[in-house]
Design a protein around this motif. Structure first.
Motif, PDB file in Angstrom:
ATOM      1  N   SER A 126       4.210 -36.679  26.161  1.00 38.49           N
ATOM      2  CA  SER A 126       5.607 -36.975  25.857  1.00 38.49           C
ATOM      3  C   SER A 126       6.518 -36.755  27.061  1.00 38.49           C
ATOM      4  CB  SER A 126       6.070 -36.115  24.683  1.00 38.49           C
ATOM      5  OG  SER A 126       5.932 -34.739  24.983  1.00 38.49           O
ATOM      6  N   GLY A 127       5.927 -36.506  28.254  1.00 36.07           N
ATOM      7  CA  GLY A 127       6.720 -36.374  29.466  1.00 36.07           C
ATOM      8  C   GLY A 127       7.341 -35.012  29.660  1.00 36.07           C
ATOM      9  N   GLN A 128       6.850 -33.996  28.940  1.00 36.02           N
ATOM     10  CA  GLN A 128       7.393 -32.641  29.114  1.00 36.02           C
ATOM     11  C   GLN A 128       6.582 -31.874  30.162  1.00 36.02           C
ATOM     12  OE1 GLN A 128       7.163 -31.482  24.852  1.00 36.02           O
ATOM     13  NE2 GLN A 128       9.340 -30.997  25.046  1.00 36.02           N
ATOM     14  N   GLN A 129       7.200 -30.800  30.666  1.00 39.23           N
ATOM     15  CA  GLN A 129       6.481 -29.903  31.558  1.00 39.23           C
ATOM     16  C   GLN A 129       5.702 -28.895  30.716  1.00 39.23           C
ATOM     17  OE1 GLN A 129       9.938 -28.465  33.539  1.00 39.23           O
ATOM     18  NE2 GLN A 129       9.653 -29.765  35.339  1.00 39.23           N
ATOM     19  N   ALA A 130       4.456 -28.611  31.137  1.00 40.88           N
ATOM     20  CA  ALA A 130       3.627 -27.673  30.388  1.00 40.88           C
ATOM     21  C   ALA A 130       2.672 -26.951  31.332  1.00 40.88           C
ATOM     22  CB  ALA A 130       2.847 -28.401  29.297  1.00 40.88           C
ATOM     23  N   PHE A 131       2.246 -25.769  30.903  1.00 44.74           N
ATOM     24  CA  PHE A 131       1.381 -24.915  31.714  1.00 44.74           C
ATOM     25  C   PHE A 131       0.310 -24.327  30.801  1.00 44.74           C
ATOM     26  CE2 PHE A 131       5.676 -25.006  33.223  1.00 44.74           C
ATOM     27  CZ  PHE A 131       5.553 -25.260  34.589  1.00 44.74           C
ATOM     28  N   LEU A 132      -0.930 -24.356  31.258  1.00 44.92           N
ATOM     29  CA  LEU A 132      -2.053 -23.883  30.453  1.00 44.92           C
ATOM     30  C   LEU A 132      -2.938 -22.995  31.316  1.00 44.92           C
ATOM     31  CD1 LEU A 132      -3.659 -24.205  27.703  1.00 44.92           C
ATOM     32  CD2 LEU A 132      -4.981 -25.987  28.887  1.00 44.92           C
ATOM     33  N   LEU A 133      -3.267 -21.802  30.810  1.00 48.39           N
ATOM     34  CA  LEU A 133      -4.177 -20.886  31.495  1.00 48.39           C
ATOM     35  C   LEU A 133      -5.279 -20.517  30.523  1.00 48.39           C
ATOM     36  CD1 LEU A 133      -4.715 -19.010  34.007  1.00 48.39           C
ATOM     37  CD2 LEU A 133      -3.540 -17.222  32.702  1.00 48.39           C
ATOM     38  N   GLU A 134      -6.543 -20.777  30.928  1.00 49.11           N
ATOM     39  CA  GLU A 134      -7.644 -20.462  30.022  1.00 49.11           C
ATOM     40  C   GLU A 134      -8.842 -19.911  30.777  1.00 49.11           C
ATOM     41  OE1 GLU A 134      -9.025 -23.865  27.901  1.00 49.11           O
ATOM     42  OE2 GLU A 134      -9.027 -25.169  29.641  1.00 49.11           O
ATOM     43  N   GLU A 135      -9.584 -19.061  30.070  1.00 58.99           N
ATOM     44  CA  GLU A 135     -10.809 -18.446  30.572  1.00 58.99           C
ATOM     45  C   GLU A 135     -11.977 -19.392  30.361  1.00 58.99           C
ATOM     46  OE1 GLU A 135     -13.514 -15.044  28.571  1.00 58.99           O
ATOM     47  OE2 GLU A 135     -11.490 -14.374  29.058  1.00 58.99           O
ATOM     48  N   PRO A 146     -11.404 -10.632  38.334  1.00 59.81           N
ATOM     49  CA  PRO A 146     -12.428  -9.651  37.955  1.00 59.81           C
ATOM     50  C   PRO A 146     -12.855  -9.850  36.500  1.00 59.81           C
ATOM     51  CG  PRO A 146     -10.646  -8.587  39.156  1.00 59.81           C
ATOM     52  CD  PRO A 146     -10.199  -9.987  38.887  1.00 59.81           C
ATOM     53  N   GLY A 147     -14.153  -9.756  36.248  1.00 55.97           N
ATOM     54  CA  GLY A 147     -14.667 -10.055  34.909  1.00 55.97           C
ATOM     55  C   GLY A 147     -14.179  -9.116  33.826  1.00 55.97           C
ATOM     56  N   ASP A 148     -13.764  -7.899  34.198  1.00 55.45           N
ATOM     57  CA  ASP A 148     -13.297  -6.944  33.190  1.00 55.45           C
ATOM     58  C   ASP A 148     -11.784  -6.793  33.196  1.00 55.45           C
ATOM     59  OD1 ASP A 148     -13.369  -5.864  35.678  1.00 55.45           O
ATOM     60  OD2 ASP A 148     -14.425  -4.025  35.141  1.00 55.45           O
ATOM     61  N   ALA A 149     -11.079  -7.778  33.778  1.00 53.31           N
ATOM     62  CA  ALA A 149      -9.611  -7.730  33.780  1.00 53.31           C
ATOM     63  C   ALA A 149      -9.059  -8.105  32.412  1.00 53.31           C
ATOM     64  CB  ALA A 149      -9.061  -8.687  34.841  1.00 53.31           C
ATOM     65  N   ALA A 150      -7.944  -7.496  32.054  1.00 51.26           N
ATOM     66  CA  ALA A 150      -7.212  -7.860  30.835  1.00 51.26           C
ATOM     67  C   ALA A 150      -5.994  -8.675  31.257  1.00 51.26           C
ATOM     68  CB  ALA A 150      -6.781  -6.603  30.074  1.00 51.26           C
ATOM     69  N   VAL A 151      -6.094 -10.003  31.155  1.00 58.06           N
ATOM     70  CA  VAL A 151      -4.978 -10.886  31.506  1.00 58.06           C
ATOM     71  C   VAL A 151      -3.950 -10.795  30.384  1.00 58.06           C
ATOM     72  CG1 VAL A 151      -4.284 -13.234  32.070  1.00 58.06           C
ATOM     73  CG2 VAL A 151      -6.523 -12.393  32.794  1.00 58.06           C
ATOM     74  N   CYS A 152      -2.726 -10.387  30.744  1.00 55.90           N
ATOM     75  CA  CYS A 152      -1.776 -10.023  29.693  1.00 55.90           C
ATOM     76  C   CYS A 152      -0.400 -10.679  29.851  1.00 55.90           C
ATOM     77  CB  CYS A 152      -1.610  -8.502  29.650  1.00 55.90           C
ATOM     78  SG  CYS A 152      -1.161  -7.771  31.238  1.00 55.90           S
ATOM     79  N   HIS A 153      -0.183 -11.483  30.898  1.00 54.09           N
ATOM     80  CA  HIS A 153       1.118 -12.147  31.032  1.00 54.09           C
ATOM     81  C   HIS A 153       0.951 -13.411  31.855  1.00 54.09           C
ATOM     82  CE1 HIS A 153       5.522 -12.565  31.487  1.00 54.09           C
ATOM     83  NE2 HIS A 153       5.220 -13.004  32.701  1.00 54.09           N
ATOM     84  N   PHE A 154       1.684 -14.450  31.414  1.00 56.16           N
ATOM     85  CA  PHE A 154       1.663 -15.735  32.112  1.00 56.16           C
ATOM     86  C   PHE A 154       3.005 -16.394  31.870  1.00 56.16           C
ATOM     87  CE2 PHE A 154       0.290 -20.375  31.797  1.00 56.16           C
ATOM     88  CZ  PHE A 154       0.272 -20.571  33.161  1.00 56.16           C
ATOM     89  N   SER A 155       3.720 -16.717  32.965  1.00 52.45           N
ATOM     90  CA  SER A 155       5.029 -17.352  32.805  1.00 52.45           C
ATOM     91  C   SER A 155       5.263 -18.298  33.969  1.00 52.45           C
ATOM     92  CB  SER A 155       6.150 -16.301  32.728  1.00 52.45           C
ATOM     93  OG  SER A 155       6.202 -15.543  33.928  1.00 52.45           O
ATOM     94  N   ALA A 156       6.256 -19.164  33.803  1.00 55.18           N
ATOM     95  CA  ALA A 156       6.592 -20.146  34.839  1.00 55.18           C
ATOM     96  C   ALA A 156       8.093 -20.144  35.072  1.00 55.18           C
ATOM     97  CB  ALA A 156       6.126 -21.540  34.420  1.00 55.18           C
ATOM     98  N   GLN A 157       8.478 -20.258  36.328  1.00 55.54           N
ATOM     99  CA  GLN A 157       9.886 -20.366  36.714  1.00 55.54           C
ATOM    100  C   GLN A 157      10.088 -21.736  37.352  1.00 55.54           C
ATOM    101  OE1 GLN A 157      12.154 -17.518  36.618  1.00 55.54           O
ATOM    102  NE2 GLN A 157      13.875 -18.812  37.178  1.00 55.54           N
ATOM    103  N   ILE A 158      10.923 -22.575  36.712  1.00 55.99           N
ATOM    104  CA  ILE A 158      11.234 -23.897  37.248  1.00 55.99           C
ATOM    105  C   ILE A 158      12.745 -23.964  37.432  1.00 55.99           C
ATOM    106  CG2 ILE A 158      11.066 -26.388  36.885  1.00 55.99           C
ATOM    107  CD1 ILE A 158       8.773 -25.794  34.956  1.00 55.99           C
ATOM    108  N   GLY A 159      13.168 -23.971  38.691  1.00 57.83           N
ATOM    109  CA  GLY A 159      14.605 -23.907  38.933  1.00 57.83           C
ATOM    110  C   GLY A 159      15.145 -22.604  38.385  1.00 57.83           C
ATOM    111  N   ILE A 187       4.467 -19.708  39.279  1.00 58.84           N
ATOM    112  CA  ILE A 187       3.671 -19.238  38.158  1.00 58.84           C
ATOM    113  C   ILE A 187       3.397 -17.753  38.360  1.00 58.84           C
ATOM    114  CG2 ILE A 187       1.552 -19.565  36.835  1.00 58.84           C
ATOM    115  CD1 ILE A 187       3.356 -22.022  36.902  1.00 58.84           C
ATOM    116  N   ARG A 188       3.679 -16.961  37.334  1.00 56.95           N
ATOM    117  CA  ARG A 188       3.433 -15.511  37.393  1.00 56.95           C
ATOM    118  C   ARG A 188       2.279 -15.170  36.452  1.00 56.95           C
ATOM    119  NH1 ARG A 188       6.671 -10.681  38.416  1.00 56.95           N
ATOM    120  NH2 ARG A 188       5.921  -8.924  37.138  1.00 56.95           N
ATOM    121  N   LEU A 189       1.259 -14.539  37.012  1.00 54.75           N
ATOM    122  CA  LEU A 189       0.069 -14.146  36.253  1.00 54.75           C
ATOM    123  C   LEU A 189      -0.112 -12.646  36.430  1.00 54.75           C
ATOM    124  CD1 LEU A 189      -2.707 -14.822  34.862  1.00 54.75           C
ATOM    125  CD2 LEU A 189      -3.603 -15.143  37.165  1.00 54.75           C
TER     126      LEU A 189
END
Length: 828
Positions: A116-125, A79-92, A148-150
């Protein structure tokens, strides 16, 4: 975003295929006919609704079943008026919580981690539209799973029937990017519907101070489960087997809904006192009630401009419904107003060079041209017709009311909204999002900045009742001189976070967020007063509230307040672009980082720095399909937009690093399937709706003519209708009475659609009566009493039309004596 700096990626598949003017489609990332696996396996959505505020938690489960490290890209709507306020990842067993950082820094950090071969997560508008997000899941090793938890919070919009609407966007349509627009926009390709490879589960928990009366949805739901005896808490779930062919919409109804409220939320203990997150924040919900005497006096003037989307995606039922709606609108306009109709696609057209006075002649001319309209104007370039409309001089004493009908598939959302805001002083804008995937950012943004009202028409919704409600709003006298004042303890100061209120409508909510600075006792109280003027009558609404913070709200109110302020500052930054902006962008970034709420200048970034093992092997990019309503079809060697529903695969605007894929065979099969579908499914024109048939016969003045066409619409012969007419009654008066009896007797379920044109007919009857009659009854009195009896007789006995006439004939005699013309007594 830029490509990832790793030398192990496969060949750059950045060759692009033109779709139509202004739209490009990337050929990478298509799912092959062999159903090559993509890593997103399921989406779980949990909704918690507290009164009119919702918290949404989405969990996206990924699994890399390939033998190479994987980067997954998922572009999806929110939704265009949502306030995205949390983003996390669970690996193992490892959980990584993302941080909000300036967008370019977050992108660089993501690229560096993958290099560098690391795990990474990116969330952008998206830079172009706040209702589109992209999620990058990087360096997922072979066989590895990730969750992924959003999380976001949002206010629920109030509907015409007092329901609260929550929409989980499950459909993302391609956004048309006009030529010359800056930015890459959102790029989308198409695959057949059956190939969306992930599942959706959805559950909601609802709580309110008032009982929950019902919950409705456009999707199949399991039965509503109440959790307590007073029915103030309940749960509901989406039934299994959701097909991804529509957005998931909930309509929540409370008993005694929409009372003014104020919720004070305590500040975050770890935040600095005096900052937005450190101080208490109050959310005030106001529902102004206007005097009935004022509400019953609809304005009889105005310039009504209708702007209709005729792009290819509006084809079939959408354009037919829009044309039927224009019929109702034109029949419901008051005499003495002005109007014009524009339509747009890759170009725009208008019926008249400038707005014309509403009359029988101009109405008929407009309706003839509306009937010829098809969804045949190509793309969705809404900016140019808006500029032309705004360039037209306003007509003195005729307030401009703009009605915009679109499926919202545009790529320059912010540019359009900015233009509406720039011209907000000269008009009110009422916007309508048509179909699944309509941009909530565009539809809500235009109405908000234009001081109007937004409506969404999805699934099997009828467009007409929602549009007619907005016409009633437009015909209400404009509310002016709006102000909000606060009365608080002297040790407490207030900083309003919301922009000034520019529009008020009967029964519609107005929200105000404000930061409260200073210490107060738990027993302290405050007042907020809303003052305004309506039709020359000063009015005010007051709300008394406690300053004691509510319990168990978390930081919901703070995040919504931060989101409101962020959106205002973003618009201010766009207004100042190219000038000295006074550090507005820096303010947005600072507020976004401080509050943990995303913005167009920031992104969520998470890097798994605890993983000491460098991920080896070439990194493959996979683009996750998103449901949509778009397909491609070849004609003369050029693709163009077509009408069948297919799932879509959005991809980023930058070159995509991926393995080479065999796409030509897939394209050919899709074309062949499309051809077969078109040959076998040429839609037949459905018979015209009886209501619309009757409405189409009404004159601009409000009356009907007693002729064979009216008889056919009533389901009778011309002789039968002529015979029923009182001997000395006017033909037009009798025809109008018959039409109104039919509407009240057989179409009460659609009253919202014809109520305004029926009121115009009643006014016409009153004008015919004039001052000739000494009878104490007014025409409207006789008319109202008659129609109430008609409604009751039909509801009780289910009579046909002439049986209905006979049943209420005594009242018709009485009404006829009131409605007689030229002094003759009417008899049946």
């Amino acid at each position: 975003m830029g490509s990832v700096n790793t030398t192990t990626r496969k060949k750059n598949c950045s060759q692009q295929l033109p779709v139509h003017t202004g739209m490009m489609m990337n050929r990478c990332g298509l799912l092959t006919l062999q159903r090559e696996p993509v890593p997103l396996k399921s989406i779980e959505v949990e909704l918690e609704v507290r009164d009119h505020v919702a918290t949404v938690v989405s969990i996206l489960n990924y699994k890399n079943k390939e033998d190479k490290p994987l980067e997954a890209v998922f572009v999806f709507p929110l939704p265009g008026d949502a306030a995205v306020c949390h983003f996390s990842a669970q690996i193992g067993q490892t959980q990584i919580v993302a941080e909000v950082k300036e967008k370019q820094k977050a992108r660089e950090e993501y690229d560096d981690a993958l290099s560098s071969g690391q795990q990474a997560f990116l969330l952008e508008e998206s830079d172009e539209s706040p209702d589109i997000f992209s999620l990058h899941v990087g360096s997922l090793p072979p066989g590895e799973s990730a969750s992924i938890r959003l999380e976001y919070v949002i206010e629920l919009a109030v509907q015409a029937d007092d329901g609260l609407r929550f929409c989980l966007p499950a459909v993302l349509n391609p956004r048309y990017q006009p030529q010359g627009s800056k930015g890459a926009g959102v790029q989308v390709t198409s695959v057949p519907a059956s190939l969306v490879p992930y599942s959706l589960s959805f559950s909601a928990r609802i709580s309110s101070p008032r009982p929950i009366s019902k919950v409705e949805s456009n999707c199949s739901l399991d039965p509503l489960q109440y959790l307590n005896t007073d029915q103030t808490q309940a749960t509901v779930k989406l039934a299994a087997g959701h097909k991804f062919d529509r957005d998931v919409e909930l309509l929540i109804y409370y008993k005694d809904a929409h009372q003014p409220t104020a919720v004070v939320e305590a500040g975050q203990a770890s935040a600095e006192p005096g900052s937005l997150m450190g101080d208490p924040v109050v959310m005030v919900s106001l529902y102004p009630e206007f005097p009935q005497s004022v509400m019953s006096s609809m304005v009889s003037c105005g310039e009504f401009v209708f702007l209709l989307d005729r792009s290819g995606s509006m084809s079939n039922t959408r354009i037919r419904s829009a044309k039927d709606t224009l019929l109702l609108l034109l029949k419901s306009l008051p005499m003495g107003c002005y109007f014009n109709i524009y339509s747009f696609g890759s170009r725009y057209e208008h019926i008249f060079p400038k707005s014309v006075e509403y009359s029988q002649q101009t109405m008929e001319e407009a309706l003839k041209k509306v009937e010829q309209m098809e969804a045949d104007l190509g793309g969705t370039e809404i900016l140019q017709p808006l500029k032309h409309i705004y360039s037209q001089p306003c007509i003195q004493n005729q307030p401009r009311q703009l009605f915009v009908f679109t499926d919202g598939e545009v790529g320059n959302t912010k540019e359009v909204i900015d233009l509406v805001k720039k011209n907000s002083g000269s008009h009110r804008c009422f916007s309508f999002g048509i179909g699944e995937g309509a941009s909530s950012a565009l539809i809500n943004g235009m109405a908000k900045e234009g001081g109007g009202h937004a409506q969404f028409i999805t699934g099997t919704d009828r467009m007409q009742p929602k549009v007619m409600q907005s016409l009633r709003f437009a015909l209400q006298p404009a509310v002016v001189d709006i102000s909000v004042t606060w009365d608080l303890p002297k040790e407490v100061s207030v900083t309003v976070l919301s922009p000034p209120i520019t529009a008020l409508f009967q029964g519609q909510r107005s929200l105000i967020y404000a930061q409260l600075t200073g210490q107060s006792s738990e027993a302290a109280e405050g007042w907020v007063t809303l003052k305004y003027s309506l039709a020359g009558h000063p009015s005010e609404n007051q709300l008394h509230f406690s300053l004691r913070p509510a319990e168990d709200t978390g930081l919901t109110v703070h995040r919504l307040g931060a989101r409101t302020l962020i959106r205002s500052l973003e618009m201010e930054e766009r207004d100042r672009r190219g000038q000295q902006d006074g550090g507005v962008k820096e303010k947005v970034v600072q507020l976004s980082v401080q509050s943990g709420v995303s913005s167009s200048f920031t992104a969520f970034i998470a890097v798994n720095k605890d993983n000491n093992e460098v991920i080896q092997g070439p990194l493959v990019r996979r683009n996750i399909p998103t449901p949509g309503t778009f397909s491609i079809f070849m004609t003369s060697g050029q693709p163009t937009r077509k009408r069948r529903e297919l799932r879509t695969v959005p991809v980023s605007g930058s070159p995509v690093m991926c393995e080479e894929m065999e796409t030509d065979g897939l394209m050919m099969m899709m074309m062949e399937e499309e051809n077969q579908s078109i040959k076998s499914a040429v839609p037949e024109q459905p018979p015209r709706d009886p209501l619309l048939q009757l409405v189409s016969l009404q004159e601009a003045s409000g009356c009907w003519l007693l002729d064979p066409a009216l008889a056919a619409a009533l389901g009778k012969t011309n002789e039968e209708v002529e015979k029923s007419k009182p001997e000395k009654a006017s033909s037009e008066v009798w025809a109008t009475i018959l039409a109104l009896i039919w509407l009240h007797g057989f179409k009460m379920d659609a009253k919202d659609e014809w109520e305004l044109l029926a009121a115009k007919a009643a006014s016409w009857l009153s004008a015919q009566n004039g001052s000739k009659h000494k009878n104490k009854h007014s025409v409207c009195d006789g008319y109202t009493e008659l129609l109430q009896s008609v409604k009751g007789a039909w509801k009780e006995k289910r009579l046909d039309f002439f049986e209905l006439l006979e049943d209420v004939s005594p009242l018709i005699r009485e009404a006829s004596s009131v409605l007689r013309v030229n002094g003759g007594e009417s008899q049946i």
